[in-house]
Design a protein around this motif. Structure first.
Motif, PDB file in Angstrom:
ATOM      1  N   ALA A  73     -45.778  56.657  55.532  1.00 20.04           N
ATOM      2  CA  ALA A  73     -46.269  55.316  55.190  1.00 20.04           C
ATOM      3  C   ALA A  73     -45.224  54.132  55.532  1.00 20.04           C
ATOM      4  CB  ALA A  73     -47.117  55.062  53.954  1.00 20.04           C
ATOM      5  N   ASP A 100     -44.325  53.800  59.221  1.00 21.47           N
ATOM      6  CA  ASP A 100     -45.301  53.203  59.756  1.00 21.47           C
ATOM      7  C   ASP A 100     -45.071  51.473  59.587  1.00 21.47           C
ATOM      8  OD1 ASP A 100     -47.909  52.939  61.434  1.00 21.47           O
ATOM      9  OD2 ASP A 100     -48.497  52.031  59.399  1.00 21.47           O
ATOM     10  N   GLY A 106     -47.136  48.035  62.220  1.00 21.24           N
ATOM     11  CA  GLY A 106     -48.248  48.580  61.425  1.00 21.24           C
ATOM     12  C   GLY A 106     -49.453  47.279  61.435  1.00 21.24           C
ATOM     13  N   ALA A 108     -49.816  47.824  56.431  1.00 19.71           N
ATOM     14  CA  ALA A 108     -49.017  48.758  56.419  1.00 19.71           C
ATOM     15  C   ALA A 108     -48.142  48.697  55.167  1.00 19.71           C
ATOM     16  CB  ALA A 108     -48.385  48.905  57.777  1.00 19.71           C
ATOM     17  N   THR A 115     -50.707  56.848  58.651  1.00 21.42           N
ATOM     18  CA  THR A 115     -50.108  55.703  57.948  1.00 21.42           C
ATOM     19  C   THR A 115     -50.353  55.672  56.582  1.00 21.42           C
ATOM     20  OG1 THR A 115     -52.536  54.900  58.115  1.00 21.42           O
ATOM     21  CG2 THR A 115     -51.094  54.673  59.979  1.00 21.42           C
TER      22      THR A 115
END
Length: 332
Positions: free
Chosen positions: A111, A114, A119, A250, A300
């Motif tokens: 995550a 990303d 994102g 994100a 993500t």
């Protein structure tokens, strides 16, 4: 305070002049339910019977009282506990436990990668499909599916559209309960369409979620009105509250994944396909007769959905072990 009370009264699914609500003393069942309010609420009362709009900061005690009143007064099915529900409840999702299990620590790393690459951006408002189980002591439980879209405008006002629909059975009639009683409506039937004035609140969940895991924990704690801290189940409830008000970007999803990685008892279970057909990673947690399944995007770390099922039967409410109590799927 008066404005919030007016909104709650307007959300009451049973009008004050309903013929079932004549004045009189409480019967034994009502006395017992009222006494239960003084104790830890049973997990089954966490079913969301109604929403008062994203512009209202929730008051847990009021929400609990409304859920109990609804459970006592609504007749939502055709027949008693021995009969077949009007519409079949969804079956629990099947997790592919034989697949490689990705830890929350690894998912948090993905995550953050990303988020570093750009994102999605944070957006106030939500798009959620839900299935909620409604129960009573003399009727079989039924599942009410609905889709809710909340969009905020530049002037601070927002709209809320609620539609009766079940994407797992496209085109089929959907069960609703309103002033006319339980009935089938066409797929896509508009349950409500409301516009809310500008909200001046700057407290969670109205304020933007932080991008740091520690600050996000404090934000969730304030949003949940839990000054003494959050247990794992309470964190999952607070995350649902956040996602019912915000579509995370994100960076916020990365902070949430990092927070969840440090949450006790939340374990990787394998891969799963959610009710909207999206691939996800499943993480489980069990407490007080309930199994929580959190579904997250494998790339993500965004939360895709949450499923809550009963792990033991409750004959009083016609609930069997494995029945889905509630399911929410969040979309962008």
């Amino acid at each position: 305070m008066a404005d919030e009370l007016d909104l709650l009264r307007a959300a009451d699914p049973v009008p004050a002049d309903h013929p079932r609500l004549g004045d009189g003393p409480l019967d034994q069942r009502a006395e017992r339910l009222l006494a239960d309010l003084r104790r830890e609420p049973p997990a089954r009362r966490r079913v969301r019977w109604f929403r008062v709009g994203a512009g209202v900061r929730p008051r847990p005690a009021w929400a609990l009282l409304a859920a109990v009143v609804t459970a006592v007064t609504l007749s939502l099915v055709v027949g008693g506990t021995a009969t077949t529900p009007a519409l079949a409840a969804p079956r629990p999702l099947v997790v592919r436990a034989d697949t490689t299990r990705v830890t929350l620590t690894e998912l948090a790393r993905r995550a953050r990668a990303d988020a570093a690459a750009g994102g999605e951006a944070l957006r106030k408002g939500t798009h959620v499909q839900s299935w909620s189980l409604a129960m009573s002591e003399d009727k079989a439980p039924i599942t009410l599916p609905e889709e809710r879209i909340v969009r905020w405008k530049p002037d601070g006002s927002h709209t809320e559209l609620v539609v009766a629909t079940d994407p797992t059975h496209p085109g089929r009639p959907v069960l609703r309960d309103d002033a006319e009683g339980p009935r089938l409506v066409e797929d896509g039937h508009v349950v409500s369409r409301r516009t809310y004035p500008r909200s001046w609140s700057d407290a969670p969940p109205q304020s933007p979620p932080p991008r740091d895991a520690n600050r996000l924990r404090a934000w969730l704690q304030e949003a949940a009105s839990e000054p003494d801290g959050l247990g794992t189940g309470q964190i999952l409830d607070a995350v649902e509250l956040m996602l019912d008000n915000w579509t995370l970007g994100a960076r916020e999803s990365a902070a949430l994944a990092e927070l969840l990685a440090g949450t006790e008892g939340l374990r990787p279970a394998g891969r799963v396909t959610d009710r909207l057909g999206r691939p996800g990673l499943a993480y489980t947690y069990e407490e007080r007769g309930l199994a929580h399944l959190l579904i997250m995007d494998p790339r993500t770390g965004a939360v895709l959905g949450r499923e809550t099922t009963f792990t033991r039967a409750d004959p009083t409410y016609g609930v069997r072990a494995g029945d889905v109590m509630a399911y929410s799927a969040w979309m962008r």
